[in-house]
Scaffold this active site. Structure first.
Site, PDB file in Angstrom:
ATOM      1  N   HIS A  57       0.814  -1.214   0.000  1.00 12.43           N
ATOM      2  CA  HIS A  57       0.000   0.000   0.000  1.00 12.43           C
ATOM      3  C   HIS A  57       0.844   1.259   0.000  1.00 12.43           C
ATOM      4  O   HIS A  57       0.576   2.207  -0.731  1.00 12.43           O
ATOM      5  CB  HIS A  57      -0.939   0.005   1.210  1.00 12.43           C
ATOM      6  CG  HIS A  57      -1.871   1.168   1.217  1.00 12.43           C
ATOM      7  ND1 HIS A  57      -1.508   2.406   1.710  1.00 12.43           N
ATOM      8  CD2 HIS A  57      -3.122   1.302   0.746  1.00 12.43           C
ATOM      9  CE1 HIS A  57      -2.529   3.244   1.546  1.00 12.43           C
ATOM     10  NE2 HIS A  57      -3.510   2.596   0.973  1.00 12.43           N
TER      11      HIS A  57
ATOM     12  N   LEU B 256      -3.072  -8.233   3.455  1.00 15.25           N
ATOM     13  CA  LEU B 256      -3.734  -9.332   4.162  1.00 15.25           C
ATOM     14  C   LEU B 256      -5.221  -9.382   3.875  1.00 15.25           C
ATOM     15  O   LEU B 256      -5.833 -10.445   3.941  1.00 15.25           O
ATOM     16  CB  LEU B 256      -3.504  -9.219   5.677  1.00 15.25           C
ATOM     17  CG  LEU B 256      -2.072  -9.519   6.129  1.00 15.25           C
ATOM     18  CD1 LEU B 256      -1.943  -9.323   7.634  1.00 15.25           C
ATOM     19  CD2 LEU B 256      -1.670 -10.937   5.747  1.00 15.25           C
ATOM     20  N   ALA B 257      -5.819  -8.247   3.576  1.00 14.25           N
ATOM     21  CA  ALA B 257      -7.269  -8.211   3.380  1.00 14.25           C
ATOM     22  C   ALA B 257      -7.608  -7.727   1.970  1.00 14.25           C
ATOM     23  O   ALA B 257      -6.893  -6.907   1.384  1.00 14.25           O
ATOM     24  CB  ALA B 257      -7.922  -7.297   4.406  1.00 14.25           C
TER      25      ALA B 257
ATOM     26  N   GLY C 230      -9.472  -5.481   0.396  1.00 14.60           N
ATOM     27  CA  GLY C 230     -10.242  -4.241   0.408  1.00 14.60           C
ATOM     28  C   GLY C 230     -10.341  -3.687  -1.006  1.00 14.60           C
ATOM     29  O   GLY C 230     -10.077  -4.381  -1.987  1.00 14.60           O
TER      30      GLY C 230
ATOM     31  N   HIS D 198      -8.432  -1.630  -2.511  1.00 17.02           N
ATOM     32  CA  HIS D 198      -7.155  -1.612  -3.230  1.00 17.02           C
ATOM     33  C   HIS D 198      -6.936  -2.924  -3.969  1.00 17.02           C
ATOM     34  O   HIS D 198      -6.527  -2.939  -5.130  1.00 17.02           O
ATOM     35  CB  HIS D 198      -6.003  -1.374  -2.256  1.00 17.02           C
ATOM     36  CG  HIS D 198      -6.009  -0.011  -1.657  1.00 17.02           C
ATOM     37  ND1 HIS D 198      -5.918   1.124  -2.419  1.00 17.02           N
ATOM     38  CD2 HIS D 198      -6.131   0.408  -0.376  1.00 17.02           C
ATOM     39  CE1 HIS D 198      -5.964   2.189  -1.636  1.00 17.02           C
ATOM     40  NE2 HIS D 198      -6.100   1.778  -0.396  1.00 17.02           N
TER      41      HIS D 198
END
Lengths: 122, 122
Positions: A9, A71-72, A74, A76
């Protein structure tokens, strides 16, 4: 020539960005099928993903595997990354790109977590 | 009785929180020294970490390993988690807590990334 691009990110915290850069350096030192391993960020810092892709192509990459270091899943992961893939493919039509699932979706994640939980130094 | 608590940030996106809950469920199904495996969040959703700790203690946990499910050491990892550890220790003085490094700092992370990059389904 196969290359791997770690995509993170990006943070306002320089040490967090450095963690990603260090990780890419460590990856480069491991034996693998990837001749070249880079890292790129979505926001807040550089190198941005398109520049990181360009650098790998300049180094001779013909196949680039994009690994989302998230990890998730989302926005992005679900929206920005497919868009970045499309842009990269358009900018480098001669290169084969492969966008992997985000790291958190790895089938081996439960095993990795147990490895970390039981690591001797903990 | 040993327990493992997976600690994640928490998201506004329900599917992201569900990924963490599912991961804890998968972990529970793997053989390990942890009789009980739970998950807790810092923000935006439940169960919050203190409630998750309490639930593990109610189930008989005497040793709880806290694993921060974070890739980067931001403020949450460096400040919030030690504070949560102190609160948990105060609330449950009879329990032994062990706060691990965040997942991104795992020595094995470079190997895990290569495993994911080279996984057959990719």
């Amino acid at each position: 020539m196969k290359a791997l691009l770690l995509i993170a990110h990006g943070s306002r915290k320089a040490s967090s960005n450095q963690e990603v850069a260090d990780l890419a350096s460590k990856l480069q030192q491991l034996p693998s099928e990837f001749s070249c391993i880079g890292h790129g960020f979505l926001e807040l810092t550089t190198p941005k993903v398109p520049d990181a892709v360009h650098a790998l192509v300049e180094q001779g990459a013909t196949h680039i595997t994009l690994l989302p270091y998230f990890l998730a899943a989302g926005m992005h992961v679900s929206e920005d990354l497919p868009e970045l893939l499309a842009q990269a493919q358009k900018a480098h039509p001669e290169v084969t790109f492969n966008l992997l699932e985000h790291l958190g979706a790895a089938e081996l994640m439960p095993q990795w977590i147990l490895q970390q939980a039981l690591a001797p130094k903990n």
